[in-house]
Design a protein around this motif. Structure first.
Motif, PDB file in Angstrom:
ATOM      1  N   CYS A  28       0.839  -1.192   0.000  1.00  9.32           N
ATOM      2  CA  CYS A  28       0.000   0.000   0.000  1.00  9.32           C
ATOM      3  C   CYS A  28       0.878   1.247   0.000  1.00  9.32           C
ATOM      4  CB  CYS A  28      -0.906  -0.011   1.230  1.00  9.32           C
ATOM      5  SG  CYS A  28      -1.935   1.459   1.377  1.00  9.32           S
ATOM      6  N   SER A  29       0.519   2.212  -0.835  1.00  5.32           N
ATOM      7  CA  SER A  29       1.301   3.443  -0.923  1.00  5.32           C
ATOM      8  C   SER A  29       1.083   4.333   0.292  1.00  5.32           C
ATOM      9  CB  SER A  29       0.950   4.198  -2.206  1.00  5.32           C
ATOM     10  OG  SER A  29      -0.427   4.507  -2.214  1.00  5.32           O
ATOM     11  N   LYS A  30       0.030   4.090   1.072  1.00  8.11           N
ATOM     12  CA  LYS A  30      -0.250   4.926   2.236  1.00  8.11           C
ATOM     13  C   LYS A  30       0.287   4.317   3.535  1.00  8.11           C
ATOM     14  CE  LYS A  30      -4.014   7.390   4.516  1.00  8.11           C
ATOM     15  NZ  LYS A  30      -5.452   7.657   4.507  1.00  8.11           N
ATOM     16  N   CYS A  31      -0.033   3.027   3.785  1.00  7.44           N
ATOM     17  CA  CYS A  31       0.367   2.422   5.063  1.00  7.44           C
ATOM     18  C   CYS A  31       1.432   1.344   4.922  1.00  7.44           C
ATOM     19  CB  CYS A  31      -0.855   1.855   5.785  1.00  7.44           C
ATOM     20  SG  CYS A  31      -1.563   0.387   5.008  1.00  7.44           S
ATOM     21  N   GLY A  32       1.731   0.908   3.712  1.00  9.84           N
ATOM     22  CA  GLY A  32       2.779  -0.091   3.494  1.00  9.84           C
ATOM     23  C   GLY A  32       2.325  -1.530   3.666  1.00  9.84           C
ATOM     24  N   ALA A  33       1.028  -1.782   3.872  1.00 12.12           N
ATOM     25  CA  ALA A  33       0.522  -3.148   4.059  1.00 12.12           C
ATOM     26  C   ALA A  33       0.634  -3.935   2.759  1.00 12.12           C
ATOM     27  CB  ALA A  33      -0.927  -3.102   4.518  1.00 12.12           C
ATOM     28  N   ASP A  34       0.756  -5.265   2.903  1.00 10.55           N
ATOM     29  CA  ASP A  34       0.842  -6.153   1.751  1.00 10.55           C
ATOM     30  C   ASP A  34      -0.511  -6.177   1.039  1.00 10.55           C
ATOM     31  OD1 ASP A  34       1.714  -8.045  -0.058  1.00 10.55           O
ATOM     32  OD2 ASP A  34       1.394  -9.732   1.301  1.00 10.55           O
ATOM     33  N   LEU A  35      -0.528  -5.950  -0.274  1.00 10.57           N
ATOM     34  CA  LEU A  35      -1.773  -5.881  -1.043  1.00 10.57           C
ATOM     35  C   LEU A  35      -2.213  -7.236  -1.586  1.00 10.57           C
ATOM     36  CD1 LEU A  35      -1.288  -2.540  -2.993  1.00 10.57           C
ATOM     37  CD2 LEU A  35      -2.717  -2.970  -0.994  1.00 10.57           C
ATOM     38  N   ASN A  36      -1.435  -8.291  -1.366  1.00 14.40           N
ATOM     39  CA  ASN A  36      -1.823  -9.616  -1.859  1.00 14.40           C
ATOM     40  C   ASN A  36      -3.114 -10.093  -1.195  1.00 14.40           C
ATOM     41  OD1 ASN A  36       0.220  -9.963  -3.748  1.00 14.40           O
ATOM     42  ND2 ASN A  36       1.656 -10.692  -2.189  1.00 14.40           N
ATOM     43  N   GLU A  37      -3.284  -9.806   0.104  1.00  9.61           N
ATOM     44  CA  GLU A  37      -4.516 -10.197   0.801  1.00  9.61           C
ATOM     45  C   GLU A  37      -5.712  -9.433   0.226  1.00  9.61           C
ATOM     46  OE1 GLU A  37      -4.908 -12.664   2.995  1.00  9.61           O
ATOM     47  OE2 GLU A  37      -2.795 -13.114   2.646  1.00  9.61           O
ATOM     48  N   SER A  38      -5.499  -8.172  -0.120  1.00 11.52           N
ATOM     49  CA  SER A  38      -6.579  -7.372  -0.706  1.00 11.52           C
ATOM     50  C   SER A  38      -6.993  -7.950  -2.055  1.00 11.52           C
ATOM     51  CB  SER A  38      -6.137  -5.923  -0.882  1.00 11.52           C
ATOM     52  OG  SER A  38      -5.845  -5.340   0.362  1.00 11.52           O
ATOM     53  N   ARG A  39      -6.019  -8.377  -2.847  1.00 12.33           N
ATOM     54  CA  ARG A  39      -6.325  -8.964  -4.156  1.00 12.33           C
ATOM     55  C   ARG A  39      -7.087 -10.275  -3.992  1.00 12.33           C
ATOM     56  NH1 ARG A  39      -1.045  -7.034  -5.143  1.00 12.33           N
ATOM     57  NH2 ARG A  39      -1.048  -5.320  -6.622  1.00 12.33           N
ATOM     58  N   LYS A  40      -6.675 -11.105  -3.015  1.00 14.30           N
ATOM     59  CA  LYS A  40      -7.364 -12.379  -2.774  1.00 14.30           C
ATOM     60  C   LYS A  40      -8.804 -12.141  -2.356  1.00 14.30           C
ATOM     61  CE  LYS A  40      -3.251 -14.957  -1.390  1.00 14.30           C
ATOM     62  NZ  LYS A  40      -2.553 -15.585  -0.260  1.00 14.30           N
ATOM     63  N   ALA A  41      -9.016 -11.169  -1.472  1.00 12.95           N
ATOM     64  CA  ALA A  41     -10.375 -10.862  -1.016  1.00 12.95           C
ATOM     65  C   ALA A  41     -11.231 -10.369  -2.168  1.00 12.95           C
ATOM     66  CB  ALA A  41     -10.335  -9.827   0.097  1.00 12.95           C
ATOM     67  N   ALA A  42     -10.671  -9.555  -3.052  1.00 14.02           N
ATOM     68  CA  ALA A  42     -11.418  -9.050  -4.209  1.00 14.02           C
ATOM     69  C   ALA A  42     -11.745 -10.185  -5.175  1.00 14.02           C
ATOM     70  CB  ALA A  42     -10.617  -7.968  -4.917  1.00 14.02           C
ATOM     71  N   ASP A  43     -10.808 -11.119  -5.370  1.00  8.79           N
ATOM     72  CA  ASP A  43     -11.058 -12.256  -6.256  1.00  8.79           C
ATOM     73  C   ASP A  43     -12.156 -13.162  -5.705  1.00  8.79           C
ATOM     74  OD1 ASP A  43      -9.168 -11.361  -8.032  1.00  8.79           O
ATOM     75  OD2 ASP A  43      -7.582 -12.725  -7.335  1.00  8.79           O
ATOM     76  N   GLN A  44     -12.161 -13.382  -4.391  1.00 12.03           N
ATOM     77  CA  GLN A  44     -13.188 -14.231  -3.778  1.00 12.03           C
ATOM     78  C   GLN A  44     -14.554 -13.573  -3.860  1.00 12.03           C
ATOM     79  OE1 GLN A  44     -11.752 -14.985   0.156  1.00 12.03           O
ATOM     80  NE2 GLN A  44     -10.356 -16.594  -0.501  1.00 12.03           N
ATOM     81  N   ALA A  45     -14.618 -12.268  -3.710  1.00  8.68           N
ATOM     82  CA  ALA A  45     -15.896 -11.566  -3.785  1.00  8.68           C
ATOM     83  C   ALA A  45     -16.451 -11.587  -5.201  1.00  8.68           C
ATOM     84  CB  ALA A  45     -15.725 -10.132  -3.314  1.00  8.68           C
ATOM     85  N   ALA A  46     -15.584 -11.575  -6.206  1.00  8.61           N
ATOM     86  CA  ALA A  46     -16.026 -11.543  -7.597  1.00  8.61           C
ATOM     87  C   ALA A  46     -16.314 -12.938  -8.152  1.00  8.61           C
ATOM     88  CB  ALA A  46     -14.971 -10.868  -8.467  1.00  8.61           C
ATOM     89  N   ALA A  47     -15.832 -13.995  -7.479  1.00  9.76           N
ATOM     90  CA  ALA A  47     -16.017 -15.359  -7.982  1.00  9.76           C
ATOM     91  C   ALA A  47     -17.464 -15.793  -7.803  1.00  9.76           C
ATOM     92  CB  ALA A  47     -15.090 -16.320  -7.239  1.00  9.76           C
ATOM     93  N   PRO A  48     -18.013 -16.529  -8.776  1.00  5.76           N
ATOM     94  CA  PRO A  48     -19.385 -17.025  -8.627  1.00  5.76           C
ATOM     95  C   PRO A  48     -19.457 -18.079  -7.526  1.00  5.76           C
ATOM     96  CG  PRO A  48     -18.377 -17.915 -10.606  1.00  5.76           C
ATOM     97  CD  PRO A  48     -17.415 -16.911 -10.036  1.00  5.76           C
ATOM     98  N   ALA A  49     -20.606 -18.217  -6.916  1.00  5.95           N
ATOM     99  CA  ALA A  49     -20.803 -19.195  -5.850  1.00  5.95           C
ATOM    100  C   ALA A  49     -20.653 -20.603  -6.421  1.00  5.95           C
ATOM    101  CB  ALA A  49     -22.173 -19.024  -5.226  1.00  5.95           C
ATOM    102  N   ALA A  50     -20.011 -21.469  -5.667  1.00  6.41           N
ATOM    103  CA  ALA A  50     -19.800 -22.842  -6.115  1.00  6.41           C
ATOM    104  C   ALA A  50     -21.070 -23.651  -5.899  1.00  6.41           C
ATOM    105  CB  ALA A  50     -18.645 -23.463  -5.344  1.00  6.41           C
ATOM    106  N   GLY A  51     -21.202 -24.725  -6.636  1.00  8.09           N
ATOM    107  CA  GLY A  51     -22.348 -25.605  -6.482  1.00  8.09           C
ATOM    108  C   GLY A  51     -23.233 -25.590  -7.706  1.00  8.09           C
ATOM    109  N   ALA A  52     -24.187 -26.488  -7.687  1.00  7.70           N
ATOM    110  CA  ALA A  52     -25.109 -26.603  -8.817  1.00  7.70           C
ATOM    111  C   ALA A  52     -26.095 -25.445  -8.795  1.00  7.70           C
ATOM    112  CB  ALA A  52     -25.857 -27.930  -8.727  1.00  7.70           C
TER     113      ALA A  52
END
Length: 87
Positions: A28-52
């Motif tokens: 992060c350019s403001k606080c220096g936190a690792d952005l990989n967790e943010s990317r994972k959370a965004a990918d999980q939110a955008a992924a369709p729900a699993a199952g039939a």
């Protein structure tokens, strides 16, 4: 016409401070936190729900207690035939 795939991320929001970052930033350019967790959370939110897919019914459900639609109005009675003249 420009085509951009739906999963393209233009910004990454930091989970720690909420700052918006370029997708190329590792931290992060403001606080220096690792952005990989943010990317994972965004990918999980955008992924369709699993199952039939859920089956749908073509019959109305939950309408048992609903009021019925009013019927068609009753047509007026046809006038009677004229009475013959009396002599």
């Amino acid at each position: 016409m420009c085509y951009r795939p739906a999963n393209t991320v233009t910004i990454v929001k930091c989970l720690e401070c909420g700052a918006f970052n370029k997708p190329t930033n590792e931290n992060c350019s403001k606080c220096g936190a690792d952005l990989n967790e943010s990317r994972k959370a965004a990918d999980q939110a955008a992924a369709p729900a699993a199952g039939a897919p859920k089956e749908i019914s073509l019959t109305p459900q939950g309408l048992d207690g609903a009021p019925k639609a009013p019927g068609a109005p009753v047509a007026p009675k046809a006038p009677g035939a004229p009475k013959p003249p009396t002599n």
